[in-house]
Design a protein around this motif. Structure first.
Motif, PDB file in Angstrom:
ATOM      1  N   ALA A 176      -3.446  -0.117   7.554  1.00  0.00           N
ATOM      2  CA  ALA A 176      -3.590   0.698   6.343  1.00  0.00           C
ATOM      3  C   ALA A 176      -3.411  -0.116   5.061  1.00  0.00           C
ATOM      4  CB  ALA A 176      -2.566   1.825   6.372  1.00  0.00           C
ATOM      5  N   PHE A 177      -4.141   0.338   4.023  1.00  0.00           N
ATOM      6  CA  PHE A 177      -3.978  -0.176   2.671  1.00  0.00           C
ATOM      7  C   PHE A 177      -2.995   0.728   1.945  1.00  0.00           C
ATOM      8  CE2 PHE A 177      -8.248  -1.522   3.876  1.00  0.00           C
ATOM      9  CZ  PHE A 177      -8.262  -2.835   3.464  1.00  0.00           C
ATOM     10  N   ILE A 178      -2.127   0.134   1.140  1.00  0.00           N
ATOM     11  CA  ILE A 178      -1.185   0.889   0.325  1.00  0.00           C
ATOM     12  C   ILE A 178      -1.491   0.591  -1.133  1.00  0.00           C
ATOM     13  CG2 ILE A 178       1.249   1.264  -0.268  1.00  0.00           C
ATOM     14  CD1 ILE A 178       0.882  -0.372   2.922  1.00  0.00           C
ATOM     15  N   PHE A 179      -1.776   1.642  -1.907  1.00  0.00           N
ATOM     16  CA  PHE A 179      -2.076   1.497  -3.329  1.00  0.00           C
ATOM     17  C   PHE A 179      -0.842   1.942  -4.117  1.00  0.00           C
ATOM     18  CE2 PHE A 179      -6.065   2.725  -1.199  1.00  0.00           C
ATOM     19  CZ  PHE A 179      -6.821   1.589  -1.462  1.00  0.00           C
ATOM     20  N   ILE A 180      -0.352   1.079  -4.990  1.00  0.00           N
ATOM     21  CA  ILE A 180       0.801   1.399  -5.839  1.00  0.00           C
ATOM     22  C   ILE A 180       0.271   1.442  -7.271  1.00  0.00           C
ATOM     23  CG2 ILE A 180       3.110   0.721  -6.566  1.00  0.00           C
ATOM     24  CD1 ILE A 180       2.861  -1.040  -3.796  1.00  0.00           C
ATOM     25  N   CYS A 181       0.207   2.655  -7.830  1.00  0.00           N
ATOM     26  CA  CYS A 181      -0.457   2.874  -9.111  1.00  0.00           C
ATOM     27  C   CYS A 181       0.545   3.217 -10.203  1.00  0.00           C
ATOM     28  CB  CYS A 181      -1.452   4.031  -8.967  1.00  0.00           C
ATOM     29  SG  CYS A 181      -2.599   3.859  -7.570  1.00  0.00           S
ATOM     30  N   SER A 182       0.380   2.572 -11.360  1.00  0.00           N
ATOM     31  CA  SER A 182       1.236   2.803 -12.516  1.00  0.00           C
ATOM     32  C   SER A 182       0.375   3.194 -13.709  1.00  0.00           C
ATOM     33  CB  SER A 182       2.025   1.549 -12.869  1.00  0.00           C
ATOM     34  OG  SER A 182       2.734   1.075 -11.748  1.00  0.00           O
ATOM     35  N   LYS A 183       0.950   4.046 -14.563  1.00  0.00           N
ATOM     36  CA  LYS A 183       0.235   4.479 -15.774  1.00  0.00           C
ATOM     37  C   LYS A 183       0.070   3.325 -16.754  1.00  0.00           C
ATOM     38  CE  LYS A 183       1.049   9.399 -15.954  1.00  0.00           C
ATOM     39  NZ  LYS A 183       1.525  10.513 -16.742  1.00  0.00           N
TER      40      LYS A 183
END
Length: 183
Positions: A176-183
């Motif tokens: 799996a890919f894990i996306f860590i998104c910030s504003k």
């Protein structure tokens, strides 16, 4: 929940469950690593399924924090309700209604949103609504953490968030890919 029951739910789900088996502890560890549990007062989980991430979140959360878990599958919803923890609020509704439930529980914003939703199996307009509402519900310093089995959601996430970091784990079935998104 047994693996056989999980597979039965996958087959009955009509495409709303995107996994062939529950998430691994390795994936859970990578998904939760970006969370500053000592600062988090409100964590939201989209698509908790059998509760693999849910139980790990509750183990690490502060005593005064809240966890809102959105699960539309009735069997998984019932399974989650057996978790005895006053910090957990199990919601049998769509993740796109995050703003309604934050307001209902007197929570201003989410510090973190942990999502296991299978975006590739959800209609685009629903994915867009979920992502838009999640972005608006997230605190300024918050993070949206999503795992997927492909990079298909990357362009949508990059269009919305100023920073998207990608991790990967082979130690899950499938990887799996894990996306860590910030504003």
């Amino acid at each position: 929940m047994s693996k056989n029951k999980f597979i039965t739910e996958v087959l009955k789900s009509g495409g709303t469950i995107g996994a062939l088996s529950p998430s691994s502890s390795f994936l859970a560890e990578k998904m939760l690593k970006p969370i500053h549990f000592n600062e988090a007062k409100c964590i939201v989980e989209f698509g908790p399924g059998t509760g693999v991430f849910t139980t790990k979140l509750l183990e690490k959360m502060s005593p005064d924090a809240k966890l809102l878990a959105f699960e539309i599958n009735p069997a998984f919803h019932e399974e989650l309700k057996t978790i005895q923890d006053d910090r957990l609020i199990v919601i049998n509704d769509s993740a796109e209604k995050i703003d309604h439930y934050l307001m209902l529980h007197r929570l201003e914003t989410a510090d973190y949103i942990v999502s296991s939703l299978p975006f590739a199996m959800i209609p685009d307009e629903v994915v867009d609504a979920i992502l838009k509402n999640a972005f608006e519900a997230l605190s300024l310093k918050g993070k949206f953490i999503q795992f997927q089995y492909s990079l298909n959601a990357l362009s949508k996430l990059k269009a919305m968030y100023t920073k998207v970091k990608i991790n990967f784990t082979f130690l899950n079935l499938p990887p799996a890919f894990i996306f860590i998104c910030s504003k």
